[in-house]
Motif scaffolding. Structure first.
Motif, PDB file in Angstrom:
ATOM      1  N   ALA A  72       0.810  -1.220   0.000  1.00 38.78           N
ATOM      2  CA  ALA A  72       0.000   0.000   0.000  1.00 38.78           C
ATOM      3  C   ALA A  72       0.842   1.269   0.000  1.00 38.78           C
ATOM      4  CB  ALA A  72      -0.924   0.010   1.221  1.00 38.78           C
ATOM      5  N   SER A  73       2.164   1.140   0.162  1.00 42.01           N
ATOM      6  CA  SER A  73       3.024   2.325   0.225  1.00 42.01           C
ATOM      7  C   SER A  73       3.478   2.781  -1.161  1.00 42.01           C
ATOM      8  CB  SER A  73       4.250   2.040   1.098  1.00 42.01           C
ATOM      9  OG  SER A  73       3.861   1.775   2.434  1.00 42.01           O
ATOM     10  N   ASN A  74       3.354   1.924  -2.185  1.00 38.60           N
ATOM     11  CA  ASN A  74       3.774   2.346  -3.519  1.00 38.60           C
ATOM     12  C   ASN A  74       2.583   2.861  -4.318  1.00 38.60           C
ATOM     13  OD1 ASN A  74       2.430   0.049  -4.694  1.00 38.60           O
ATOM     14  ND2 ASN A  74       4.184  -1.200  -4.062  1.00 38.60           N
ATOM     15  N   PHE A  75       2.867   3.339  -5.515  1.00 37.37           N
ATOM     16  CA  PHE A  75       1.827   3.984  -6.334  1.00 37.37           C
ATOM     17  C   PHE A  75       0.701   3.015  -6.672  1.00 37.37           C
ATOM     18  CE2 PHE A  75       0.080   5.104 -10.517  1.00 37.37           C
ATOM     19  CZ  PHE A  75      -0.385   6.385 -10.245  1.00 37.37           C
ATOM     20  N   ALA A  76       1.069   1.812  -7.132  1.00 43.47           N
ATOM     21  CA  ALA A  76       0.053   0.836  -7.521  1.00 43.47           C
ATOM     22  C   ALA A  76      -0.791   0.415  -6.327  1.00 43.47           C
ATOM     23  CB  ALA A  76       0.727  -0.386  -8.164  1.00 43.47           C
ATOM     24  N   GLY A  77      -0.132   0.243  -5.176  1.00 46.71           N
ATOM     25  CA  GLY A  77      -0.863  -0.155  -3.968  1.00 46.71           C
ATOM     26  C   GLY A  77      -1.851   0.904  -3.528  1.00 46.71           C
ATOM     27  N   ARG A  78      -1.441   2.171  -3.586  1.00 47.33           N
ATOM     28  CA  ARG A  78      -2.352   3.257  -3.201  1.00 47.33           C
ATOM     29  C   ARG A  78      -3.563   3.313  -4.137  1.00 47.33           C
ATOM     30  NH1 ARG A  78       2.599   5.978  -2.088  1.00 47.33           N
ATOM     31  NH2 ARG A  78       2.598   6.929  -4.165  1.00 47.33           N
ATOM     32  N   LEU A  80      -4.825   0.746  -5.682  1.00 45.25           N
ATOM     33  CA  LEU A  80      -5.640  -0.419  -5.361  1.00 45.25           C
ATOM     34  C   LEU A  80      -6.467  -0.176  -4.100  1.00 45.25           C
ATOM     35  CD1 LEU A  80      -6.319  -3.344  -6.121  1.00 45.25           C
ATOM     36  CD2 LEU A  80      -4.411  -4.081  -4.662  1.00 45.25           C
ATOM     37  N   VAL A  81      -5.844   0.444  -3.087  1.00 39.70           N
ATOM     38  CA  VAL A  81      -6.564   0.759  -1.857  1.00 39.70           C
ATOM     39  C   VAL A  81      -7.673   1.763  -2.126  1.00 39.70           C
ATOM     40  CG1 VAL A  81      -6.364   1.816   0.430  1.00 39.70           C
ATOM     41  CG2 VAL A  81      -4.626   0.199  -0.348  1.00 39.70           C
ATOM     42  N   GLY A  86     -13.418   2.961  -2.742  1.00 37.50           N
ATOM     43  CA  GLY A  86     -14.525   3.413  -3.568  1.00 37.50           C
ATOM     44  C   GLY A  86     -15.581   2.341  -3.755  1.00 37.50           C
ATOM     45  N   LEU A  87     -15.133   1.086  -3.863  1.00 37.10           N
ATOM     46  CA  LEU A  87     -16.078  -0.021  -4.026  1.00 37.10           C
ATOM     47  C   LEU A  87     -16.923  -0.205  -2.774  1.00 37.10           C
ATOM     48  CD1 LEU A  87     -17.082  -2.418  -5.725  1.00 37.10           C
ATOM     49  CD2 LEU A  87     -15.250  -3.800  -4.687  1.00 37.10           C
TER      50      LEU A  87
END
Length: 207
Positions: A72-78, A80-81, A86-87
């Motif tokens: 969750a600390s990298n760009f892709a993880g953020r 995804l979170v 939003g879901l």
């Protein structure tokens, strides 16, 4: 009889903290060991080693937390979170529960969060009775519009379990700010006033 009574209480003072500490640690380890249930049965340490070793659940929990935190600390993880948030926000009922829990967890566990900002002395539950409480913020929105003076949001914890308590809004002038750390104030509350916080340096020098 006086000597026996003294020995009894001395023994309690020595044994009780250790027993309670061991019980709490055993409960924590036992609870976290339940996370092993997410692994396939063939991967369980009990199956691989042939005997049970407590604490593998703690290591697995730490590994999961570190892995999720790194993701969750990298760009892709953020991204995804944010997609997951939003879901969940589109699901009725669930979104209200999730948003409330997320706001609290963000305040408690984020690096910039400071749930308990200042320890204060307030009169509670009636005038003339004092207790230690914590300022958690300031009223805002519609609540602030109805308040004509400067108010603060205050959490009044219960003793000896500070996780339960009362949320109240008090005038800032009615709160006496204390020169003690949050940890010292919590220890003071949990111990029911037995473990007194250290005196402030200014007060100590004045004496």
């Amino acid at each position: 009889m006086a000597a026996l009574r003294k020995w009894l209480f001395t023994g309690l003072l020595v044994i009780v903290p250790g027993v309670i500490t061991a019980w709490v640690l055993n409960w924590i380890v036992g609870t976290l060991d339940q996370t092993l249930a997410i692994l396939p049965e063939a991967w369980h340490p009990d199956k691989l080693l042939g005997f049970h070793i407590p604490g593998f659940g703690v290591l697995l929990t730490l590994l999961i937390l570190l892995s999720v935190g790194a993701l969750a600390s990298n760009f892709a993880g953020r991204k995804l979170v944010a997609w997951g948030d939003g879901l969940v926000s589109r699901i009725p009922v669930v979104r209200s529960i999730y948003s409330s829990v997320k706001q609290v967890s963000d305040t408690l566990f984020s690096e910039s969060g400071n749930a308990f900002r200042t320890a204060v002395l307030v009169q509670w539950p009636r005038e003339g009775v004092w207790t230690v409480a914590f300022i958690t913020g300031s009223p805002s929105g519609e609540v602030a519009a109805y308040l004509r003076d400067e108010y603060v949001s205050v959490y009044v914890p219960t003793t000896p379990n500070p996780t339960g308590g009362y949320f109240v809004i008090l005038r800032k002038s009615d709160c006496i700010e204390l020169d003690m750390s949050i940890d010292a104030a919590l220890k003071y509350i949990v111990s029911m006033g037995v473990v007194a916080p250290p005196e402030p340096a200014a007060l100590a020098h004045s004496r």
